[in-house]
Design an enzyme around this catalytic site. Structure first.
Site, PDB file in Angstrom:
ATOM      1  N   THR A   1       0.806  -1.219   0.000  1.00  0.00           N
ATOM      2  CA  THR A   1       0.000   0.000   0.000  1.00  0.00           C
ATOM      3  C   THR A   1       0.844   1.276   0.000  1.00  0.00           C
ATOM      4  O   THR A   1       0.616   2.177  -0.805  1.00  0.00           O
ATOM      5  CB  THR A   1      -0.943   0.008   1.213  1.00  0.00           C
ATOM      6  OG1 THR A   1      -1.855  -1.092   1.094  1.00  0.00           O
ATOM      7  CG2 THR A   1      -1.733   1.306   1.299  1.00  0.00           C
TER       8      THR A   1
ATOM      9  N   ASP B   1      -4.002   6.279   7.029  1.00  0.00           N
ATOM     10  CA  ASP B   1      -3.238   7.532   7.031  1.00  0.00           C
ATOM     11  C   ASP B   1      -2.252   7.600   5.866  1.00  0.00           C
ATOM     12  O   ASP B   1      -2.087   8.645   5.256  1.00  0.00           O
ATOM     13  CB  ASP B   1      -2.510   7.739   8.372  1.00  0.00           C
ATOM     14  CG  ASP B   1      -1.766   6.508   8.846  1.00  0.00           C
ATOM     15  OD1 ASP B   1      -1.051   5.885   8.039  1.00  0.00           O
ATOM     16  OD2 ASP B   1      -1.893   6.157  10.039  1.00  0.00           O
TER      17      ASP B   1
END
Length: 543
Positions: free
Chosen positions: A77, A160
């Protein structure tokens, strides 16, 4: 020429400056969409149930690159979000994993971690976030630089890292705090939450979604693009006996992280879009003279995909529901800015492997490599050859970090030692190839896994031994799945452009994820990010 022809020619001449002027205008807003863990085949597999206004609209009226791939290893990611927006790979931008081992600190660090900042809103432990570990600029940074910061950039995600890295060093970022159920940021961006964020949080929207029961959008017997609901391959929520619909979220939240449960349901996508629309209105994005940028990442498909796998009814339902969210976004953009007044792209930060145990049950070669067992076997071998010692400092991201001090004390040659370890490890079931850090630094690889490893290899940060597993092998257990390899199931992701100046069509030509940002830069007439090495997609830029 007759009278009508003269009048018509005069009209064209008079209108041509206006047409040229309109062509030179910039889009009001760019909307970048990253769907966490979306494979390219999801666009086709569930297409007969998609609405005309969601994914189908993008595929039909936009330009789709059917053969878009990640060009490095590892496909995670953090590196994915960074590579999309920088136009380069981890070898250059430095985000080599979600977490990685730092030799000089002798500890792991987080890709978006920053202990010099604090939480703004949310909880203290989730506030140590900034893009400081990303060593290059992004397309969003370059847009801000080109307009002397008149362009606004906002990154939004549950994760985040999915918000902070795309927003770049100069934009704003907001993410979901699983401890408070609110969206938050850090002092890197603001010392106080903007009023529109506070108002959004006051709505307690997460409680609304977690009060529901997650059942299939349509009758479950019509979900023919997935395997049986009850099976032994999928992960199970704490508090349930099987991985089956329905899911009583109000009950499950008690034993599955309370607010954090929203991330593992399709309602996480709905909540993310709710916040993104609030950001568009709160920041008045697209309402100024310059082009603004919304970097939107849907994180929930990754949580759901890891637990249930790509053949699950949960994934099928997630994408049918996400299609509705894409349509909702289209409707808002059309109404607010007007068709063809915004530029959009959709892609993913990586794709995903099939569940290994499911493949084994179907007689497809696959397996799970037990990292702890591999490390023990290797340490036993090294000890038998060279004596006791803390030889292996860390094993992470399919990389091994060796104890250079001990190797030097034993008067061993590092390159020879690496090669000996590589020869031992390649004999282990599930390991296909092994490369050394020395080879990554001293040789140039031009094809295959070695090339992709090198594109992900950072000279200062990466390990001494790099592993490539056999196809369909994972690091993990019997249930659920993961990603991270250079095989097509992890690299082939959607790449679709839509809207302002985007021609209608598709291409099967091989393109790389690092080509998205150069394409955007050419369209927006802004400078390339300072580490970018991708290539503009000419079918779009040179139509």
């Amino acid at each position: 020429m007759n009278k009508f022809g003269i009048i018509f020619s005069f009209f064209l001449l008079a209108a041509s400056p206006l047409l040229a002027q309109e062509q030179a205008q910039k889009p009001k807003i760019v909307v970048g969409i990253i769907v966490d863990q979306m494979r390219q085949d999801y666009l086709y597999r569930f297409a007969d149930r998609y609405s005309e206004g969601g994914f189908k609209r993008m595929m039909k009226d936009g330009f789709m690159l059917k053969n878009g791939h990640y060009n490095y290893i590892p496909t995670y990611t953090g590196p994915g979000h960074a590579s999309i927006y920088t136009g380069t790979t981890p070898a250059t931008h430095g985000i080599i994993g979600n977490d990685w081992y730092v030799k000089r600190l002798d500890q792991m660090i987080y890709c978006a971690g920053d202990t010099t900042v604090a939480n703004t809103g949310g909880s203290a432990s989730n506030g140590f976030i900034s893009p400081k570990n990303m060593h290059t600029t992004t397309v969003t940074d370059e847009l801000r630089i080109a307009t002397q910061k008149r362009s606004k950039v906002v990154g939004v995600a549950i994760k985040d890292r999915g918000a902070s890295l795309p927003a770049g060093h100069m934009g704003d970022a907001y993410w979901f705090d699983s401890k408070t159920g609110e969206f938050m940021t850090s002092s890197y961006y603001y010392d106080k939450l903007p009023e529109w964020v506070t108002k959004f949080n006051e709505r307690k929207i997460v409680d609304k979604y977690l009060a529901q029961t997650w059942n299939t959008l349509y009758p479950i017997e019509t979900y023919t693009a997935s395997i049986a609901d009850d099976n032994e391959f999928e992960g199970i929520f704490s508090g349930k006996d099987s991985p089956t619909f329905p899911y009583d979220l109000n009950e499950l939240r008690k034993t599955n992280g309370e607010f954090g449960l929203i991330s593992s349901t399709p309602y996480g996508n709905t909540m993310t879009l709710d916040f993104a629309l609030a950001a568009l209105e709160g920041e008045k994005l697209g309402m100024g003279e310059e082009t603004d940028f919304l970097a939107l990442s849907f994180s929930s498909p990754d949580y759901i995909g890891h637990r249930f796998g790509p053949q699950s009814k949960e994934i099928e339902d997630t994408y049918l529901r996400l299609d509705q969210e894409i349509e909702r976004l289209f409707d808002y953009l059309d109404k607010t800015y007007g068709k063809d007044q915004y530029l959009m792209f959709l892609t993913a930060d990586h794709a995903v492997a099939e569940v290994a145990t499911h493949m084994i049950s179907e007689n497809v070669p696959a397996g799970n490599l037990k990292t702890s067992e591999m490390r023990t076997a290797l340490l036993d071998y090294i000890t038998s050859q060279y004596g006791e010692g803390d030889w292996i400092k860390n094993v992470s991201n399919n990389q091994l970090f060796l104890n250079h001090t001990l190797i030097a004390d034993k008067k061993l040659n590092l390159e020879d030692f690496e090669n000996e370890i590589a020869q031992f490890l390649v004999k282990i079931d599930g390991i296909k190839e092994v490369y050394t850090g020395t080879a990554m630094r001293t040789r140039e690889f031009t094809m295959g896994n070695a090339m992709r490893l090198q594109m992900g290899y950072n000279h200062k940060a990466s390990g001494d031994i790099l592993l490539v597993l056999e196809p369909a092998w994972l690091n993990g257990g019997d249930r659920g799945t993961s990603h991270g390899t250079g095989y097509t199931y992890d690299t082939n992701i959607p790449m679709v452009f839509y809207g302002w100046k985007v021609p209608q069509g598709e291409s099967s030509r091989h393109v790389s994820i690092t080509d998205i940002t150069p394409t955007l830069c050419m369209m927006l007439d802004i400078k390339l990010p300072n580490g970018a090495n991708g290539t503009p997609i000419l079918e779009i830029t040179d139509k």
